[in-house]
Scaffold this motif. Structure first.
Motif, PDB file in Angstrom:
ATOM      1  N   HIS A  73       0.745  -1.231  -0.025  1.00 35.61           N
ATOM      2  CA  HIS A  73       0.206   0.128  -0.033  1.00 35.61           C
ATOM      3  C   HIS A  73       0.786   1.159  -0.253  1.00 35.61           C
ATOM      4  CE1 HIS A  73      -2.388   3.128   1.628  1.00 35.61           C
ATOM      5  NE2 HIS A  73      -3.474   2.488   1.088  1.00 35.61           N
ATOM      6  N   GLU A  76       1.926   2.132  -3.025  1.00 37.82           N
ATOM      7  CA  GLU A  76       0.912   2.427  -4.097  1.00 37.82           C
ATOM      8  C   GLU A  76       0.323   1.116  -5.106  1.00 37.82           C
ATOM      9  OE1 GLU A  76       0.694   6.225  -6.032  1.00 37.82           O
ATOM     10  OE2 GLU A  76       0.811   7.123  -3.913  1.00 37.82           O
ATOM     11  N   ASP A  77       0.805  -0.205  -4.605  1.00 43.17           N
ATOM     12  CA  ASP A  77       0.634  -1.305  -5.357  1.00 43.17           C
ATOM     13  C   ASP A  77      -0.538  -2.069  -4.575  1.00 43.17           C
ATOM     14  OD1 ASP A  77       0.505  -3.873  -6.805  1.00 43.17           O
ATOM     15  OD2 ASP A  77       2.663  -4.154  -6.389  1.00 43.17           O
ATOM     16  N   TYR A  78      -1.878  -1.365  -4.893  1.00 45.72           N
ATOM     17  CA  TYR A  78      -3.020  -1.797  -4.316  1.00 45.72           C
ATOM     18  C   TYR A  78      -3.361  -2.964  -4.519  1.00 45.72           C
ATOM     19  CZ  TYR A  78      -2.857   3.249  -3.518  1.00 45.72           C
ATOM     20  OH  TYR A  78      -2.354   4.382  -3.313  1.00 45.72           O
TER      21      TYR A  78
END
Length: 92
Positions: A73, A76-78
């Motif tokens: 997270h 930003e690699d959701y």
């Protein structure tokens, strides 16, 4: 106490924790509890790539998978974060 005044103290505690974990890992390099703690400390310090590298070594530990989700997270690699959460739920 103001938040600004707390930050140097927090940094000292985190540095001490990193040092303690490093000492433990010298003696027990594959200890899952120490590795999990190291990964959590990396997350706390916003060193997400380092956290992921450590936490991927602990695929069957819910706490490690939770911290892995936090690290993804933070980068930003959701999708990877959700996958780590789902895997954690399957284990727990």
């Amino acid at each position: 106490m103001a938040l600004e005044a707390q930050e140097p103290e927090k940094s000292r505690y985190i540095a001490a924790a990193f040092e303690n974990v490093a000492v433990g890992l010298k003696h027990y390099p594959d200890d899952p509890d120490l590795l999990s703690q190291q990964g959590a400390l990396f997350c706390t310090n916003k060193q997400y790539r380092e956290a992921i590298e450590v936490l991927l070594r602990l695929p069957n530990r819910p706490a490690a998978l939770n911290n892995l989700a936090v690290a993804y997270h933070g980068l930003e690699d959701y999708e990877a974060a959700v996958n780590a959460c789902e895997e954690c739920l399957r284990l727990d």
